[in-house]
Structures are given as structure tokens and as C-alpha cells.
Design a protein around this motif. Structure first.
Motif, PDB file in Angstrom:
ATOM      1  N   ALA A  30       1.226  -1.534  -0.054  1.00  0.00           N
ATOM      2  CA  ALA A  30      -0.128  -0.083   0.389  1.00  0.00           C
ATOM      3  C   ALA A  30       1.134   1.374  -0.291  1.00  0.00           C
ATOM      4  O   ALA A  30       1.922   1.640   0.923  1.00  0.00           O
ATOM      5  CB  ALA A  30      -1.003  -0.192   1.429  1.00  0.00           C
ATOM      6  N   ILE A  31       0.905   2.091  -0.940  1.00  0.00           N
ATOM      7  CA  ILE A  31       1.329   3.470  -0.625  1.00  0.00           C
ATOM      8  C   ILE A  31       0.176   4.682   0.056  1.00  0.00           C
ATOM      9  O   ILE A  31      -0.918   4.961  -0.381  1.00  0.00           O
ATOM     10  CB  ILE A  31       1.123   4.252  -2.582  1.00  0.00           C
ATOM     11  CG1 ILE A  31       2.467   3.481  -3.179  1.00  0.00           C
ATOM     12  CG2 ILE A  31       1.858   5.686  -2.295  1.00  0.00           C
ATOM     13  CD1 ILE A  31       2.443   3.560  -4.714  1.00  0.00           C
ATOM     14  N   ALA A  32       0.619   5.083   0.457  1.00  0.00           N
ATOM     15  CA  ALA A  32      -0.181   6.153   1.817  1.00  0.00           C
ATOM     16  C   ALA A  32       0.688   7.667   1.241  1.00  0.00           C
ATOM     17  O   ALA A  32       1.459   8.307   1.606  1.00  0.00           O
ATOM     18  CB  ALA A  32       0.203   6.331   2.721  1.00  0.00           C
ATOM     19  N   GLN A  33      -0.618   8.040   0.303  1.00  0.00           N
ATOM     20  CA  GLN A  33       0.134   9.006  -0.519  1.00  0.00           C
ATOM     21  C   GLN A  33      -1.389  10.531   0.384  1.00  0.00           C
ATOM     22  O   GLN A  33      -2.420  10.510   0.346  1.00  0.00           O
ATOM     23  CB  GLN A  33      -0.552   9.284  -1.872  1.00  0.00           C
ATOM     24  CG  GLN A  33      -0.582  10.682  -2.865  1.00  0.00           C
ATOM     25  CD  GLN A  33      -1.032  10.617  -4.362  1.00  0.00           C
ATOM     26  OE1 GLN A  33      -0.076   9.765  -5.118  1.00  0.00           O
ATOM     27  NE2 GLN A  33      -1.572  10.729  -4.679  1.00  0.00           N
ATOM     28  N   ILE A  34      -0.634  10.527   1.545  1.00  0.00           N
ATOM     29  CA  ILE A  34      -1.062  11.332   1.981  1.00  0.00           C
ATOM     30  C   ILE A  34      -0.761  13.311   2.543  1.00  0.00           C
ATOM     31  O   ILE A  34       0.626  13.172   1.940  1.00  0.00           O
ATOM     32  CB  ILE A  34      -0.876  11.183   4.265  1.00  0.00           C
ATOM     33  CG1 ILE A  34       0.882  10.650   4.293  1.00  0.00           C
ATOM     34  CG2 ILE A  34      -1.575  10.003   4.272  1.00  0.00           C
ATOM     35  CD1 ILE A  34       1.075  10.400   5.566  1.00  0.00           C
ATOM     36  N   ASN A  35      -1.620  13.888   3.090  1.00  0.00           N
ATOM     37  CA  ASN A  35      -1.075  15.283   3.088  1.00  0.00           C
ATOM     38  C   ASN A  35      -0.978  15.933   4.485  1.00  0.00           C
ATOM     39  O   ASN A  35      -1.759  15.411   5.317  1.00  0.00           O
ATOM     40  CB  ASN A  35      -1.755  15.758   3.106  1.00  0.00           C
ATOM     41  CG  ASN A  35      -2.332  18.253   2.391  1.00  0.00           C
ATOM     42  OD1 ASN A  35      -1.721  17.976   3.181  1.00  0.00           O
ATOM     43  ND2 ASN A  35      -2.851  18.042   2.260  1.00  0.00           N
ATOM     44  N   THR A  51       3.229  -0.221 -14.740  1.00  0.00           N
ATOM     45  CA  THR A  51       2.125  -0.688 -14.457  1.00  0.00           C
ATOM     46  C   THR A  51       0.955  -0.580 -13.521  1.00  0.00           C
ATOM     47  O   THR A  51      -0.114  -0.304 -13.145  1.00  0.00           O
ATOM     48  CB  THR A  51       2.368  -1.943 -13.101  1.00  0.00           C
ATOM     49  OG1 THR A  51       3.569  -1.294 -12.053  1.00  0.00           O
ATOM     50  CG2 THR A  51       3.850  -2.301 -14.220  1.00  0.00           C
ATOM     51  N   HIS A  52       1.319   0.881 -12.463  1.00  0.00           N
ATOM     52  CA  HIS A  52       0.193   1.923 -12.036  1.00  0.00           C
ATOM     53  C   HIS A  52       0.992   3.187 -11.638  1.00  0.00           C
ATOM     54  O   HIS A  52       1.777   3.745 -11.759  1.00  0.00           O
ATOM     55  CB  HIS A  52      -0.028   1.210 -10.226  1.00  0.00           C
ATOM     56  CG  HIS A  52       0.371  -0.424 -10.043  1.00  0.00           C
ATOM     57  ND1 HIS A  52       1.084  -1.059 -10.215  1.00  0.00           N
ATOM     58  CD2 HIS A  52      -0.700  -0.602  -9.917  1.00  0.00           C
ATOM     59  CE1 HIS A  52       0.834  -2.608  -9.858  1.00  0.00           C
ATOM     60  NE2 HIS A  52      -0.142  -2.399  -9.704  1.00  0.00           N
ATOM     61  N   GLN A  53      -0.720   3.951 -12.182  1.00  0.00           N
ATOM     62  CA  GLN A  53      -0.406   5.670 -11.895  1.00  0.00           C
ATOM     63  C   GLN A  53      -2.054   6.095 -10.860  1.00  0.00           C
ATOM     64  O   GLN A  53      -3.027   5.598 -11.482  1.00  0.00           O
ATOM     65  CB  GLN A  53      -0.390   5.993 -13.351  1.00  0.00           C
ATOM     66  CG  GLN A  53      -0.773   7.382 -13.154  1.00  0.00           C
ATOM     67  CD  GLN A  53       0.967   8.230 -12.295  1.00  0.00           C
ATOM     68  OE1 GLN A  53       2.056   8.142 -13.048  1.00  0.00           O
ATOM     69  NE2 GLN A  53       0.454   8.566 -11.233  1.00  0.00           N
ATOM     70  N   PHE A  54      -1.306   6.435 -10.205  1.00  0.00           N
ATOM     71  CA  PHE A  54      -2.470   7.203  -8.766  1.00  0.00           C
ATOM     72  C   PHE A  54      -2.556   8.588  -9.318  1.00  0.00           C
ATOM     73  O   PHE A  54      -1.985   9.317  -9.926  1.00  0.00           O
ATOM     74  CB  PHE A  54      -1.842   6.725  -7.498  1.00  0.00           C
ATOM     75  CG  PHE A  54      -1.696   5.254  -7.253  1.00  0.00           C
ATOM     76  CD1 PHE A  54      -3.136   4.390  -7.425  1.00  0.00           C
ATOM     77  CD2 PHE A  54      -0.371   4.392  -7.652  1.00  0.00           C
ATOM     78  CE1 PHE A  54      -2.921   2.943  -7.675  1.00  0.00           C
ATOM     79  CE2 PHE A  54      -0.384   3.293  -6.911  1.00  0.00           C
ATOM     80  CZ  PHE A  54      -1.245   2.520  -7.040  1.00  0.00           C
ATOM     81  N   ASP A  55      -3.994   8.724  -8.756  1.00  0.00           N
ATOM     82  CA  ASP A  55      -4.132  10.721  -8.845  1.00  0.00           C
ATOM     83  C   ASP A  55      -3.570  11.234  -8.549  1.00  0.00           C
ATOM     84  O   ASP A  55      -2.519  11.516  -7.408  1.00  0.00           O
ATOM     85  CB  ASP A  55      -5.838  11.089  -7.914  1.00  0.00           C
ATOM     86  CG  ASP A  55      -6.198   9.599  -9.167  1.00  0.00           C
ATOM     87  OD1 ASP A  55      -6.833   9.918 -10.359  1.00  0.00           O
ATOM     88  OD2 ASP A  55      -7.447   8.938  -8.775  1.00  0.00           O
ATOM     89  N   GLU A  56      -3.317  12.473  -9.156  1.00  0.00           N
ATOM     90  CA  GLU A  56      -2.580  13.723  -8.803  1.00  0.00           C
ATOM     91  C   GLU A  56      -3.728  14.169  -7.761  1.00  0.00           C
ATOM     92  O   GLU A  56      -4.547  14.502  -8.057  1.00  0.00           O
ATOM     93  CB  GLU A  56      -1.983  14.492 -10.282  1.00  0.00           C
ATOM     94  CG  GLU A  56      -1.592  13.932 -10.859  1.00  0.00           C
ATOM     95  CD  GLU A  56      -1.449  14.998 -12.273  1.00  0.00           C
ATOM     96  OE1 GLU A  56      -0.847  15.919 -11.879  1.00  0.00           O
ATOM     97  OE2 GLU A  56      -2.129  15.670 -13.260  1.00  0.00           O
ATOM     98  N   PHE A  57      -2.955  15.048  -6.955  1.00  0.00           N
ATOM     99  CA  PHE A  57      -3.265  16.427  -6.197  1.00  0.00           C
ATOM    100  C   PHE A  57      -4.297  15.685  -5.405  1.00  0.00           C
ATOM    101  O   PHE A  57      -5.596  16.065  -4.636  1.00  0.00           O
ATOM    102  CB  PHE A  57      -4.069  17.370  -6.633  1.00  0.00           C
ATOM    103  CG  PHE A  57      -2.958  18.144  -7.907  1.00  0.00           C
ATOM    104  CD1 PHE A  57      -2.096  18.432  -7.785  1.00  0.00           C
ATOM    105  CD2 PHE A  57      -3.263  17.618  -9.448  1.00  0.00           C
ATOM    106  CE1 PHE A  57      -0.948  19.227  -8.239  1.00  0.00           C
ATOM    107  CE2 PHE A  57      -2.097  18.071 -10.185  1.00  0.00           C
ATOM    108  CZ  PHE A  57      -1.709  19.007  -9.448  1.00  0.00           C
ATOM    109  N   LYS A  58      -4.348  13.932  -4.629  1.00  0.00           N
ATOM    110  CA  LYS A  58      -5.213  13.810  -4.341  1.00  0.00           C
ATOM    111  C   LYS A  58      -4.602  12.679  -3.072  1.00  0.00           C
ATOM    112  O   LYS A  58      -3.429  11.800  -3.359  1.00  0.00           O
ATOM    113  CB  LYS A  58      -6.885  13.047  -4.868  1.00  0.00           C
ATOM    114  CG  LYS A  58      -7.674  13.383  -6.045  1.00  0.00           C
ATOM    115  CD  LYS A  58      -8.236  12.748  -7.008  1.00  0.00           C
ATOM    116  CE  LYS A  58      -9.207  13.509  -7.889  1.00  0.00           C
ATOM    117  NZ  LYS A  58      -9.756  12.556  -8.383  1.00  0.00           N
TER     118      LYS A  58
END
Length: 538
Positions: free
Chosen positions: A4-9, A223-230
């Protein structure tokens, strides 16, 4: 196996808040079946902490909350970015946390000290690779700049890594993602390892972190590209050392990405600083129209107040367009005519202005007086109600000083500070294509400060496409005057624009922070002296 990638603010300095967020995301990841969760670089402290890192109290607090957080991790392995103090030396680190214990710590090898970065001011570089094992797989660790230079990823491979995990707090600028892809593919060619790239999201003063985390397999295929700015939790499935292809976010236009970056910048600046709302001067021109639209999209109409301050030079259509926009967007709207105040200023100064030595008639002084009256009124409203003043100037104006100190430069945040005038128009068209909120006449009429009769911006400046091209070449690309002249610009235009850029450094030093979206803005990565005799020559 799932990662899991926690793309956090994260919020700089909000250690307890960042810990709560990390633990919450770790719980979500565990419930989703992930065996490992990766955070961005320095997620614990927020990025960049800047001179907070020089305070012993802050260093100690980071150490203490890390130890407390580690005790609460169970049922999942956490790869966490944090400041790390060892023998009174501070490192930019990533620790592997498992079943309540820190089992390994990697120290960032390559410390950037250019552009917006000052990491050598705070951190010592590490030198050793770090590889940890999970479910039979061996994972190497890099942190951000490590993959931008040859050697560091290869050391992880030589130490036995099958997959490289990269923690990032990589700031946004236009077209940055393509550059990241290029660098990651270079490291993949060197190592033949898949790379998983986890990036921070959010606004921090002038910097924007766009997230856009991604993964590439050992052949350099996305293989994976997750959303920008979210802010989001993103899952990646592994079969051995092979990445199973997953979510690929749609590619956005440059205008869409920039617009979202500006919205995120003002939303986080206002929200993270606990500011109740914003107020701006609405002129009927394109810059203030775009600024207000972004503010409404980012914050909601209830947190935006627009003030029209007409003078004898204000065109009727400017008033009509300002009223129409305020009505369309649903913001609070006020009008304060400034002629009476302007007359009082002129009467007060008349004796001095008309006394020897003779200074002639009205000039730029009277124009600036009007701008400063407006700035004073806006700052009074800010002072009374707690809202922050948004300045509405753009990068083209900031470059050449086409702005008034303590007038239209007065305020707390500048959304368009790094947006050239030509892109202002592009963003207006982009936003109107979503839903028309900016009157067509605002976009098509000749731009004017409306501080004297029949005034237009082009009275004193080259056409904006010429001005913006020269500014980009000189400021963002650092080209010499001779190189710029080779781009077929007129010598007179090049000389004038570069002269104005250098002459107006004193103004920019007093300007509010604003969102950075180009490779070089007038902020952390522009550090020219005010007092300097050197001049560029052909």
C-alpha cells in the motif's frame, strides 16, 4: 502479496496529527490485505520542516513520537519517513517498523541543495544501502534524490534487493511527472529492478506536492499511476518480484494540472493555517477574475469576499463584469468608491508636490496612490474580519515590477504569483470549458490597470507573448542575453525586460508567498541580491 502507498497530506510540525493519519492509513491498509505500507519522505514531520530541524526541542519530539508510533504498529509492516537523530547528527531517514519495533533504518544518501532544496543545511548524508525481507521478498529503500543520481539504486541491488521502494516529497512543477518517469527508467535500466514511487500530496507555503505516485516493472513499463493532487491509499499487488498491472489514472492536460495545483495551494494555505476566509480586490480584469474563481473552487463561495473599488478611471464595463462574476459565483460582494479618498490624498500632498523644485504634473505617483488606497481598504477588512487578502498579480507583472508596493501587492497570499499572463488566459479558458463563470469580455478586452485615462498594459510593456517568452528564458531556463536574442526576440525588448527583472528585485522581496508551478518561481529558488553591480551583457 499486496503493498500500500499512503499518498497522504501531512502538515509540517503537526507531529501528533501526522501520527494519527499514518496510523489510520496503516489500519486501512491492513484491512485491505496489504502486508506493507509505504509513506512519503519525512511524513512524520511534514516536508520541508526547514529551520524547525535546527531546534533541539523539535528533534527530540520527532524521536519521541516515532518511538510511540512504532509501539502501535502490528499486523502490517510500515516503511516510514522521518528525521533521525544519531550522536547529535540529523539524518533524513526511512525506518522499517514491524510488530512494535523498528527493525531497520535507511539514511538518505543524496541530499539536494539546489532549486527549492536546502537539505545539506540540516542533514548529514548516509552512505549504506538498506534491504529488508518480507514474505520472501527483499526490498531496497531509496529516498527521493537518491534515484536522481547514479549509484544509490545500484547499491541496493548489489545488497540483494529485488524491488526498490522510493519515499518522496517531490514538489510539483509543470510536466514534472514525465521527468520522474525518465529518471526512474534510467535506474531500472541500471538495476533491472521494479521501482515503486510513493509521493507526498498537499500544499506547504509556496510548494505543491502533487502525489501522482506510481510503479514501474523491471522493463520500465508503467504498471500503476495514481491520481494527482488527491490524498488516497493505493494498493499494488505483487506476484513474486513481478508487479501485477493495476490502476492507471487518466492523463490530464497541463492546464488541468496547474489549475488543480493552484486550488490545492490556496486550500491548504488557508486550511492548515486556520484562516477563516479570503478577501480580494475585484477589478473587472482577467487576473482578479481568475483568482476569485480559483478561491471559490478551492474554498467555497462562503469563504470568499470580493471588493470592487472603482475610481474615475474605472470603465463601466469593469463594474458590470465584476458584479456579474460575483453574482455567478455567489460570493459576498462590496463596492467602495475611492475618488473621495484619492482627492483627500491629493489635497494633502498638493503643497509638497507643487513646491520647488518643480516636479511637473500628475505621474506614476498618482497612479500608485490609487493602488495603495485599495490595498489599505482590503487590509482593513482583513484586519477586522480575520480573512487573508489575496493579491491578484501574475508572474509577468512580478517579473518586471508592473505592480505597486503596498498597493496591489499588499496581502497574504498570491495564487497567480508563478503564472505568466499568457497562461492566465489559458486557465480562464480551461475553467470556462468546465462551466462558464468568467465573462467572455473579461478575457477578450485589452488588459489595463485603469489608473489613468485610456491606459493599457501594453503602453509600457512588450506584448505578453514576447514578455513571457523572455521571462521564461531568463528566469526559468537561466539563459544568457545572447542566447535569448538567438530566439529571435528584438534586442530592445530583451534588454528592457531583463533590466526590469533585475531592477525590481526589491519589490519581489516584499511580495507575499504564492503557489510555485514552474521550474523556477520568484521564491525559494530565486535568490538574487538586491544590491549588485553586475549586469548581463550580450
Amino acid at each position: 502479496m499486496k503493498l500500500a502507498i499512503a499518498q497522504i497530506n501531512c502538515i509540517v510540525g503537526d507531529l501528533s496529527g501526522n501520527v494519527r493519519k499514518i496510523l489510520d492509513y496503516a489500519d486501512q491498509a491492513k484491512k485491505s490485505g496489504a502486508a506493507l505500507m509505504i509513506t512519503p519522505e519525512l511524513a512524520l514531520s511534514g516536508y520541508p520542516p526547514e529551520d524547525l530541524l535546527l531546534r533541539n526541542g523539535f528533534r527530540g519530539a520527532c524521536r519521541d513520537v516515532l518511538a510511540d508510533l512504532a509501539k502501535k504498529i502490528d499486523g502490517i509492516t510500515l516503511l516510514l519517513g522521518h528525521p533521525h537523530l544519531v550522536d547529535n547528527k540529523l539524518y533524513n531517514a526511512a525506518s522499517v517498523v514491524r510488530e512494535g519495533k523498528i527493525i531497520a533504518t535507511y539514511l538518505k544518501n543524496q541530499l539536494p541543495n539546489d532549486s527549492v532544496f536546502d537539505e545539506r543545511r540540516y542533514f548529514q548524508p548516509g552512505s549504506d544501502p538498506c534491504v529488508f525481507e518480507l514474505d520472501g521478498m527483499r526490498f531496497g529503500i531509496n529516498i527521493c534524490q537518491d534515484i536522481w543520481e547514479e549509484g544509490t539504486a545500484s547499491r541496493a541491488r548489489k545488497a540483494g534487493a529485488d524491488i526498490l521502494l522510493v519515499l518522496n516529497s517531490s514538489p510539483y512543477h509543470m510536466r514534472k511527472q514525465n521527468l520522474r518517469y525518465k529518471i526512474v527508467r534510467q535506474r531500472i535500466r541500471e538495476t533491472a529492478m521494479p521501482i515503486i514511487y510513493a509521493n507526498l500530496v498537499g500544499g506547504q507555503d509556496e510548494l505543491i506536492f502533487d502525489g501522482a505516485s506510481f510503479a514501474m516493472n523491471g522493463e520500465g513499463e508503467l504498471t500503476h499511476q495514481f491520481d494527482e493532487f488527491k490524498e488516497r491509499l493505493s494498493l499494488i499487488e505483487l506476484q513474486g518480484a513481478t508487479l501485477v498491472s493495476g490502476y492507471i489514472a487518466p492523463t490530464q492536460t497541463v492546464e488541468a494540472s496547474v489549475y488543480q495545483a493552484l486550488c490545492l495551494g490556496i486550500r491548504d494555505y488557508v486550511g492548515k493555517n486556520g484562516i477563516p476566509g479570503v478577501v480580494l480586490g475585484l477589478s473587472g480584469g482577467v487576473d482578479s477574475a481568475l483568482t476569485m474563481t480559483i478561491a471559490v473552487d478551492a474554498l467555497g463561495a462562503d469563504k470568499v469576499e470580493a471588493v470592487m473599488m472603482p475610481s474615475r478611471f474605472t470603465a463601466d464595463i469593469s463594474l458590470l463584469d465584476a458584479r456579474a462574476m460575483a453574482d455567478t459565483l455567489g460570493v459576498r460582494y462590496s463596492e467602495f468608491a475611492i475618488d473621495a479618498i484619492f482627492n483627500e490624498f491629493q489635497d494633502t500632498l498638493a503643497g509638497k508636490f507643487l513646491a520647488p523644485p518643480k516636479l511637473g504634473g500628475p505621474d506614476l505617483t498618482e497612479e500608485n496612490l490609487q493602488a495603495r488606497i485599495r490595498g489599505t481598504l482590503l487590509m482593513a477588512l482583513s484586519n477586522k474580519y480575520g480573512s487573508i487578502v489575496l493579491t491578484t498579480g501574475n508572474k509577468s507583472e512580478m517579473a518586471v515590477g508592473y505592480c505597486t508596493l503596498y498597493g496591489d501587492m499588499a496581502g497574504g497570499f498570491a495564487i497567480l504569483k508563478d503564472i505568466p499572463k499568457t497562461m492566465v488566459y489559458q486557465l480562464c479558458h480551461y475553467r470556462n470549458n468546465l462551466s462558464e463563470v468568467i465573462p467572455a469580455r473579461v478575457i477578450t478586452r485589452a488588459p489595463s490597470a485603469e489608473l489613468r485615462p485610456d491606459q493599457t498594459d501594453q503602453d509600457n510593456l512588450p506584448p505578453y507573448d514576447v514578455l513571457d517568452g523572455i521571462v521564461e528564458a531568463y528566469v526559468e531556463r537561466n539563459l544568457s542575453l545572447r542566447e535569448i536574442l538567438g530566439m529571435n526576440y528584438a534586442e530592445a525588448d530583451v534588454r528592457r525586460v531583463v533590466y526590469l527583472i533585475r531592477q525590481n528585485e526589491y519589490k519581489r522581496r516584499q511580495s507575499p508567498p504564492g503557489v510555485r508551478v514552474t521550474q523556477r518561481g520568484f521564491g525559494k529558488d530565486w535568490r538574487y541580491p538586491i544590491t549588485a553591480k553586475y549586469r548581463d551583457e550580450f
